[in-house]
Scaffold this motif. Structure first.
Motif, PDB file in Angstrom:
ATOM      1  N   ASP A   1       0.868  -1.173   0.000  1.00  0.00           N
ATOM      2  CA  ASP A   1       0.000   0.000   0.000  1.00  0.00           C
ATOM      3  C   ASP A   1       0.909   1.229   0.000  1.00  0.00           C
TER       4      ASP A   1
ATOM      5  N   GLU B   1       2.169   3.618   3.091  1.00  0.00           N
ATOM      6  CA  GLU B   1       3.435   3.217   3.705  1.00  0.00           C
ATOM      7  C   GLU B   1       4.547   4.250   3.516  1.00  0.00           C
TER       8      GLU B   1
ATOM      9  N   CYS C   1      -3.076  -5.353   6.689  1.00  0.00           N
ATOM     10  CA  CYS C   1      -1.868  -5.099   7.491  1.00  0.00           C
ATOM     11  C   CYS C   1      -0.888  -6.259   7.326  1.00  0.00           C
TER      12      CYS C   1
ATOM     13  N   ARG D   1       0.798  -6.232   4.017  1.00  0.00           N
ATOM     14  CA  ARG D   1       1.941  -5.306   3.998  1.00  0.00           C
ATOM     15  C   ARG D   1       3.196  -6.000   4.542  1.00  0.00           C
TER      16      ARG D   1
ATOM     17  N   HIS E   1       7.856  -1.407  11.513  1.00  0.00           N
ATOM     18  CA  HIS E   1       6.999  -0.292  11.115  1.00  0.00           C
ATOM     19  C   HIS E   1       5.595  -0.532  11.644  1.00  0.00           C
TER      20      HIS E   1
ATOM     21  N   ASN F   1       1.628   0.064  11.548  1.00  0.00           N
ATOM     22  CA  ASN F   1       0.580   0.463  10.615  1.00  0.00           C
ATOM     23  C   ASN F   1      -0.240   1.576  11.261  1.00  0.00           C
TER      24      ASN F   1
ATOM     25  N   ASP G   1      -1.712   4.144  10.243  1.00  0.00           N
ATOM     26  CA  ASP G   1      -2.964   4.639   9.671  1.00  0.00           C
ATOM     27  C   ASP G   1      -4.153   3.942  10.336  1.00  0.00           C
ATOM     28  N   ASN G   2      -3.864   2.821  11.028  1.00  0.00           N
ATOM     29  CA  ASN G   2      -4.912   2.097  11.757  1.00  0.00           C
ATOM     30  C   ASN G   2      -4.708   2.116  13.272  1.00  0.00           C
TER      31      ASN G   2
ATOM     32  N   ARG H   1       9.847   3.413   3.653  1.00  0.00           N
ATOM     33  CA  ARG H   1       8.622   3.613   4.435  1.00  0.00           C
ATOM     34  C   ARG H   1       8.804   4.776   5.415  1.00  0.00           C
TER      35      ARG H   1
ATOM     36  N   LEU I   1       6.407   5.060   7.864  1.00  0.00           N
ATOM     37  CA  LEU I   1       5.665   4.624   9.053  1.00  0.00           C
ATOM     38  C   LEU I   1       6.591   4.590  10.265  1.00  0.00           C
TER      39      LEU I   1
END
Ligand SMILES: [Zn+2]
Lengths: 439, 144
Positions: free
Chosen positions: A6, A10, A115, A118, A257, A259, A261-262, A316, A318
């Motif tokens: 993604d 990322e 997730c 990823r 990393h 995730n 965004d969640n 990334r 993240l």
């Protein structure tokens, strides 16, 4: 060339990520306040209203949720949607007597599996891979989660579940598995069994493994990588937030990393609850900003780690977390000293022992005792009693140097400690028996 | 020249450890010629000389025992007072260190046999030879 599942998310610039998080957080707090009475009461008690949360900078105003809250609200107290919208549950093992049941809507399952996709992609996996899932299937999140993530990526998925090690190895050979996913202790056991069967890692197509669900050391990584001839990646998660996939390792293998965004991470001082700046060790706290059914806000994981931001070589953006230095659940206080099994494991491997051990803590005459039984490798055995005692003594000394307390080390026969196919049980604390009131 | 090989086996401090080893040995028709056990609080070390060393090692390793194979010195001396002490003197004079020793039944009831674990076999052989002590070879023991 680095591959992403993604890419937009990322590699998102941090300011843009913060805006995305803020937007999702505001919505999530409102959703939870309206639908979860248990958390609404906590917020009211603290005098916080959903309107007070306008961006991630307001996160610290929200109350924490601990494992005790989940126990108190079991089973439906944290549920934020009608049961008719839920499609699945998973549950923790409840080995410490605190079972947690987590609910998922279809969107929750999709988010979780993405997730994991990823993570698989970051480890170099794609639709050409054959991914062997040797995590347990069932209530445990490992099997089902990785299975779903593997489907998303399009790998040929071998739903082996854990156990029946010889069959695992046979499928691995016959179907040319390229990825192995299971707990690190089971991966080590499979590696050991392969060696015993006289199979060389070169005879296998295996090239990577994603291992999680229990803490493991850098030394253990080297052991697994060598015995299976693979690159071993860590994956982090917990049932309370979804399962494995909350954070994952990239090709750099220096931290995982998140995730974010969640899941928004924070690190706090476990005693005061104060939020600590990036770079400091503290307890990891997660806020789920996209989960619908079981959306925990500021959930205290009890895992101790360090957060760090900065563009990684993998590209990334993240935020990263270190491998947990131990779960406060695993932490033992022995003679006033904090001891993590992972510290002991590090010493064992550094001293040339296999990571097969049992730690026994007891109390004798009001003094804590620490006994560590360690399997010797066949070549470590000598016919001289003194040699064996010297080995025990020098290992005890190395452990004492690390922990600051004196253990008793007992070497035991190879393979005499039961192997685990799931999470390894390595600590037996008998002191609690003594703390029970006399009848 | 027929060096005598001893097998040692690590015994965990739990029930039936010795029984387990003995059963394996018996089930594979291996005979025990000499045996001793060193015991500590924590573990035991079983040492023995058997009729088929290679097979015994394979069988025991297969069953996940920690096994070591060592070359030891075996001697036979008259069963009269002062004989063992003489052997120890001979070895001591050549600075041979003894790790441990144990007796076993020999061919005749007028003699007694010993397994001696030393730090330097060659040195011990020379010393025993010049002292006139009878050494047992693997052949001697297998014929017992
Ligand atoms: Zn990276």
């Amino acid at each position: 060339m680095e591959k992403y599942w993604d890419k937009d998310i990322e590699t998102m610039p941090p300011e843009k990520m913060k805006a995305l998080q803020s937007e999702r957080l505001v919505k999530q707090v409102k959703h939870v306040y309206e639908n979860v009475k248990y958390y609404r009461d906590l917020m009211d008690e603290k005098g916080v209203k959903p309107e007070d949360i306008t961006s991630v900078d307001d996160l610290h105003k929200l109350p924490f949720i601990s494992k005790a809250d989940l126990r108190d609200s079991y089973p439906y107290g944290m549920l934020a949607v009608p049961l008719s919208e839920c499609v699945r549950i998973h549950s923790t093992s409840g080995t410490t007597g605190k079972r947690v049941v987590a609910f998922y809507t279809q969107n929750d399952v999709d988010m979780w599996e993405n997730c994991i996709a990823r993570a698989i992609t970051a480890a170099g996996g794609d639709e050409n891979d054959v991914l062997q899932v040797a995590y347990g299937y069932g209530l445990f999140t490992g099997g089902a989660g990785v299975h779903g993530g593997s489907h998303k990526v399009g790998c040929l998925t071998l739903p082996m579940s854990s156990g029946n090690t010889e069959r695992q190895i046979q499928f691995m050979q016959d179907l040319g598995a390229t990825f192995l996913c299971c707990t690190p202790s089971y991966a080590a056991y499979i590696g050991e069994t392969i060696q015993e069967m006289g199979i060389s890692p070169d005879d296998l197509k295996l090239r990577a493994g994603i291992f999680g669900a229990e803490p493991w050391t850098e030394e253990m990584r080297q052991t697994i990588e060598k015995s299976l001839g693979i690159k071993a990646y860590d994956i982090y998660g917990l049932t309370e937030t979804s399962g494995p996939g909350v954070a994952f390792e990239c090709s750099e293998q220096k931290g995982m990393h998140i995730n974010e965004d969640n899941f928004i991470p924070e690190v706090i001082n476990p005693d005061t609850g104060e939020v600590l700046p990036d770079g400091e060790v503290g307890e990891l706290v997660f806020t789920s900003i996209t989960k619908e059914a079981f959306p925990l806000l500021r959930y205290r994981t009890r895992d101790l780690c360090v957060l760090s931001r900065g563009k990684c070589k993998c590209g990334r953006t993240l935020i990263k977390m270190t491998k947990p230095m131990g779960r406060s659940d695993d932490m033992m206080i022995i003679r006033g000293v904090n001891v993590f099994p992972s510290q002991i494991e590090t010493v064992l491997i550094a001293e040339g022992y296999a990571p097969n051990y049992i730690i026994e803590v007891d109390r004798v005459n009001n003094n804590d005792t620490l006994d560590i039984s360690v399997e010797m490798k066949p070549e470590q055995f000598s016919d001289k009693v003194k040699d064996m005692q010297d080995q025990e003594r020098s290992l005890a000394l190395a452990i004492k140097t690390m922990l600051g307390i004196n253990p008793k080390v007992h070497l035991v026969s190879p393979k005499s400690i039961t192997r685990s196919e799931g999470k390894a049980v390595r600590v037996i604390d008998k002191r609690r028996l003594h703390d029970m009131p006399a009848k | 020249m027929g060096y005598v090989r001893q097998i040692s086996v690590f015994l965990d401090n739990k029930p039936n450890q010795l029984t387990g080893v003995m059963k394996l040995i018996k089930n594979h028709n291996i005979n025990i010629r000499a045996l001793s056990i060193a015991d500590t609080k924590d573990f035991g070390i079983l040492r023995m000389i058997v009729s088929d060393t290679e097979k015994a090692v394979d069988v025991l390793r297969e069953a996940s025992y920690a096994v070591a194979e060592t070359e030891i010195v075996a001697i036979t001396i008259p069963d009269t007072p002062g004989q063992l002490s003489r052997v120890l003197d001979i070895l001591g004079e050549q600075n041979v260190n003894i790790e441990y020793l144990y007796a076993f039944l020999g061919k005749s009831d007028r003699s007694v046999s010993f397994v001696i674990r030393v730090d330097d076999n060659d040195n011990a052989y020379t010393a025993l030879e010049s002292g006139g002590i009878i050494r047992l070879t693997a052949n001697d023991i297998s014929e017992m």
